[in-house]
Design a protein around this motif. Structure first.
Motif, mmCIF file in Angstrom:
data_model
loop_
_atom_site.group_PDB
_atom_site.id
_atom_site.type_symbol
_atom_site.label_atom_id
_atom_site.label_comp_id
_atom_site.label_asym_id
_atom_site.label_seq_id
_atom_site.Cartn_x
_atom_site.Cartn_y
_atom_site.Cartn_z
ATOM 1 N N GLU A 147 0.821 -1.219 0.000
ATOM 2 C CA GLU A 147 0.000 0.000 0.000
ATOM 3 C C GLU A 147 0.852 1.266 0.000
ATOM 4 O OE1 GLU A 147 -2.906 -2.599 2.934
ATOM 5 O OE2 GLU A 147 -1.721 -0.922 3.708
ATOM 6 N N LYS A 148 0.418 2.235 -0.795
ATOM 7 C CA LYS A 148 0.973 3.592 -0.753
ATOM 8 C C LYS A 148 0.081 4.416 0.176
ATOM 9 C CE LYS A 148 4.321 3.374 -3.906
ATOM 10 N NZ LYS A 148 5.734 3.599 -3.579
ATOM 11 N N VAL A 149 0.667 4.936 1.248
ATOM 12 C CA VAL A 149 -0.104 5.617 2.280
ATOM 13 C C VAL A 149 0.348 7.064 2.385
ATOM 14 C CG1 VAL A 149 -0.841 5.562 4.692
ATOM 15 C CG2 VAL A 149 -0.237 3.434 3.528
ATOM 16 N N ARG A 150 -0.622 7.960 2.563
ATOM 17 C CA ARG A 150 -0.311 9.385 2.735
ATOM 18 C C ARG A 150 -0.880 9.882 4.054
ATOM 19 N NH1 ARG A 150 -2.278 13.006 -1.973
ATOM 20 N NH2 ARG A 150 -4.328 12.456 -1.115
ATOM 21 N N ASN A 151 -0.046 10.621 4.783
ATOM 22 C CA ASN A 151 -0.492 11.328 5.977
ATOM 23 C C ASN A 151 -1.153 12.621 5.517
ATOM 24 O OD1 ASN A 151 -0.740 12.910 8.296
ATOM 25 N ND2 ASN A 151 1.110 12.049 9.230
ATOM 26 N N THR A 152 -2.463 12.707 5.646
ATOM 27 C CA THR A 152 -3.177 13.870 5.118
ATOM 28 C C THR A 152 -2.860 15.147 5.899
ATOM 29 O OG1 THR A 152 -5.110 13.361 6.494
ATOM 30 C CG2 THR A 152 -5.065 12.441 4.249
ATOM 31 N N LYS A 153 -2.292 14.995 7.087
ATOM 32 C CA LYS A 153 -1.956 16.176 7.883
ATOM 33 C C LYS A 153 -0.621 16.781 7.477
ATOM 34 C CE LYS A 153 -4.460 14.301 11.872
ATOM 35 N NZ LYS A 153 -4.337 13.797 13.271
#
Length: 323
Positions: A273-279
């Motif tokens: 999975e490619k995960v992004r911290n939206t903060k």
């Protein structure tokens, strides 16, 4: 048809695992629509993201074992172990593709070496050591450098563990989806124990545990993602690889294992999975997996055929992050 170039295959065939900053061919490969990529390219992209060092401390090991005093052909009791674990997984380039010479055709196998170490999360006790390879089996060419039909199962995983087991699992190419993975339900409970078993025989699977869904461990993997989402983490993309020894693979075991708790089949599903911290906007790679090994011991109740044994699913799950 373009002439086969072994140097091109080395870059696109799976052994190059880190995206080079100044490699336009790899950048174009990343941007190509999934439907227009070859099987070798889809595997390459999975291998590119898989290479590296990983750590996860959300692991769970669920395994049923023959209880003390029981024998392989008895209708005895069992112990269910539910163990939390932490894990390191190191995956690195195995080098230039190996050439399998087949006379009229040759196969070029690009591979990643891996080493897995698992520790009891509570005690620190070493639980498991495994080493092996992930293999891209897509490139088969004849003597005129013409591409041959793609094998049905063109991704492989081999591995050995010190219990005395060796595995070979095969898969079709990984596939990519936008967003979070679709993690299905599974069951850790034996599917068939026969007839007229003692009352409460499978009660160990009903003991509540606030940290792990014992009967359906994949629900715990989904819960991990739900908790992440609540903290502001978004999964942008998932690459899924489903391997199975039943796909013309095999498991080989030493005689002691065969006699007392034989491993007959292994399935492993990886969600990369490619995960992004939206903060913060930070992105990172995350790996989730489910592995199921079928163990056979104890006669089914109501049976006296020594080959009619209960199948006990041995399930391990974890969520890891690339370091």
């Amino acid at each position: 048809m373009k002439k086969f170039d072994i140097n091109d295959f080395q870059r696109l065939g799976g052994i190059s695992s880190k995206l080079l900053h100044q490699d336009p061919a790899q950048e174009l490969l990343e941007k190509a629509p999934a439907g227009k990529r070859t099987a070798a390219q889809e595997t390459t992209l999975f291998f590119n993201d898989l290479e590296g060092d990983w750590f996860g401390n959300k692991g769970w090991n669920l395994i049923a074992l023959p209880s003390r005093g029981s024998t392989p052909q008895s209708q005895g009791d069992f112990r269910l172990l539910v163990i939390p674990y932490a894990e390191t997984l190191s995956v690195h380039n195995a080098g230039a593709p190996a050439r399998n010479r087949g006379g009229s055709v040759d196969q070029f196998v690009a591979a990643l070496e891996y080493q897995q170490r698992v520790f009891n999360k509570d005690s620190g006790e070493a639980l498991h050591v495994e080493n092996g390879m992930f293999m891209n089996l897509s490139a088969i060419l004849d003597n005129d450098n013409q591409t041959q039909p793609l094998p049905e199962f063109n991704v492989g995983r081999s591995g050995t563990i010190p219990h005395g087991d060796s595995i070979l699992l095969l898969s079709k190419p990984p596939f990519v989806d936008k967003g979070a993975p679709n993690i299905p339900d599974i069951s850790s409970v034996p599917p068939d124990i026969g007839q007229n078993a003692p009352l409460g025989y499978l009660d160990p699977y009903l003991v509540p545990n606030p940290d792990i869904n014992i009967r359906n461990p994949n629900a715990t993997l989904r819960k991990d993602l739900e908790l992440q989402a609540g903290e502001g983490f978004e999964i942008l993309q998932t690459r899924t690889l489903a391997l199975d020894s039943g796909n013309a693979g095999a498991i080989n075991n030493i005689p002691f294992i065969v006699r007392h708790a034989n491993a007959t089949r292994m399935q492993a599903v990886f969600w990369l999975e490619k995960v992004r911290n939206t903060k913060t906007g930070q992105e990172f790679d995350q790996l989730q997996y489910t592995q199921i090994i079928d163990l056979v011991f104890h006669l089914k109740f109501g049976q006296d055929d020594p080959g009619n044994l209960i199948t006990w699913p041995h399930v391990t799950i974890n969520t890891l992050v690339k370091q």
